[in-house]
Design a protein around this motif. Structure first.
Motif, short mmCIF file in Angstrom:
data_model
loop_
_atom_site.label_atom_id
_atom_site.label_comp_id
_atom_site.label_asym_id
_atom_site.label_seq_id
_atom_site.Cartn_x
_atom_site.Cartn_y
_atom_site.Cartn_z
N PHE A 83 -2.09 -4.74 13.83
CA PHE A 83 -3.35 -3.98 13.87
C PHE A 83 -4.44 -4.98 13.45
O PHE A 83 -4.20 -5.80 12.55
CB PHE A 83 -3.38 -2.83 12.86
CG PHE A 83 -2.33 -1.77 13.02
CD1 PHE A 83 -1.69 -1.57 14.24
CD2 PHE A 83 -2.00 -0.94 11.96
CE1 PHE A 83 -0.72 -0.58 14.37
CE2 PHE A 83 -1.05 0.05 12.08
CZ PHE A 83 -0.40 0.24 13.29
N GLU A 110 8.04 -7.46 8.24
CA GLU A 110 7.65 -7.98 6.91
C GLU A 110 6.88 -9.29 7.03
O GLU A 110 7.45 -10.32 7.43
CB GLU A 110 8.87 -8.16 5.99
CG GLU A 110 9.50 -6.85 5.52
CD GLU A 110 8.53 -5.98 4.71
OE1 GLU A 110 7.71 -6.52 3.94
OE2 GLU A 110 8.58 -4.75 4.87
N SER A 111 5.61 -9.22 6.63
CA SER A 111 4.73 -10.38 6.74
C SER A 111 5.30 -11.62 6.06
O SER A 111 5.23 -12.73 6.61
CB SER A 111 3.35 -10.05 6.15
OG SER A 111 3.48 -9.51 4.86
N1 LIG Z 1 5.55 -4.86 3.50
C1 LIG Z 1 4.99 -4.83 4.82
C2 LIG Z 1 3.86 -3.81 4.85
C3 LIG Z 1 3.37 -3.55 6.26
C4 LIG Z 1 2.51 -2.29 6.36
O1 LIG Z 1 2.38 -1.51 5.40
N2 LIG Z 1 1.93 -2.08 7.53
C5 LIG Z 1 1.17 -0.88 7.80
C6 LIG Z 1 -0.22 -1.26 8.30
S1 LIG Z 1 -1.20 -2.06 7.08
C7 LIG Z 1 1.82 -0.09 8.91
O2 LIG Z 1 2.49 -0.65 9.76
N3 LIG Z 1 1.63 1.22 8.92
C8 LIG Z 1 2.14 2.07 9.97
C9 LIG Z 1 1.13 3.06 10.43
O3 LIG Z 1 -0.05 2.92 10.08
O4 LIG Z 1 1.52 3.95 11.16
C10 LIG Z 1 4.56 -6.23 5.22
O5 LIG Z 1 4.30 -7.06 4.34
O6 LIG Z 1 4.55 -6.52 6.42
#
Ligand SMILES: N[C@@H](CCC(=O)N[C@@H](CS)C(=O)NCC(=O)O)C(=O)O
Length: 134
Positions: free
Chosen positions: A59, A120-121
């Motif tokens: 996103f 996971e970033s």
């Molecule tokens: N721990 C994950 C967190 C990723 C995360 O929380 N991504 C959110 C967007 S900031 C997401 O995919 N949300 C799903 C949604 O909004 O439906 C990382 O570091 O990649």
């Protein structure tokens, strides 16, 4: 978080504050864009060829996605960036391929045509550094 989100305050935060925070993050990201690593042209060509087998599903204003995009830029990787919020096709590819609707996710296409979907970033950045950072 779920209980918090159901309160009016939570709805307010998610509906109004998050988009503003996202814009602030994008502004900071654009104004402090990292300097790409410089490589000899022949070496860069090989890296570009390898990077064509990767795609980042993300996103635009997600902080974890910004972190991954910045790392890719720092390593001078021309990876296809696919917005899984704005483009329904990318959202579908992500959910069907990776299994969940979470970004960032790195799609890795192997030489035999098989694919790996990495979430996971921090895992994604570690993988990119292992393969491409000097
Ligand atoms: N721990 C994950 C967190 C990723 C995360 O929380 N991504 C959110 C967007 S900031 C997401 O995919 N949300 C799903 C949604 O909004 O439906 C990382 O570091 O990649």
């Amino acid at each position: 978080v779920q209980i918090y989100c159901q309160t009016n305050k939570g709805v307010f935060v998610f509906k109004y504050i998050r988009p503003i925070l996202g814009k602030v993050l994008l502004f900071i990201d654009r104004s402090t864009s990292p300097k790409p690593l410089s490589r000899p042209p022949q070496y860069q060509e090989r890296i570009d060829h390898e990077a064509k087998k990767l795609a980042i599903y993300q996103f635009e204003a997600c902080p974890f996605c910004i972190k991954v995009r910045r790392a890719a830029k720092r390593m001078n990787l021309k990876i296809d960036i696919r917005d899984a919020r704005k483009e329904i096709q990318f959202k579908n590819e992500l959910v069907e391929g990776g299994g969940i609707y979470q970004v960032p996710c790195l799609k890795i296409t192997k030489d035999d045509g098989s694919t790996e979907w990495m979430y996971e970033s921090s895992n994604i950045i570690r993988y990119l550094k292992t393969r491409f950072a000097e």
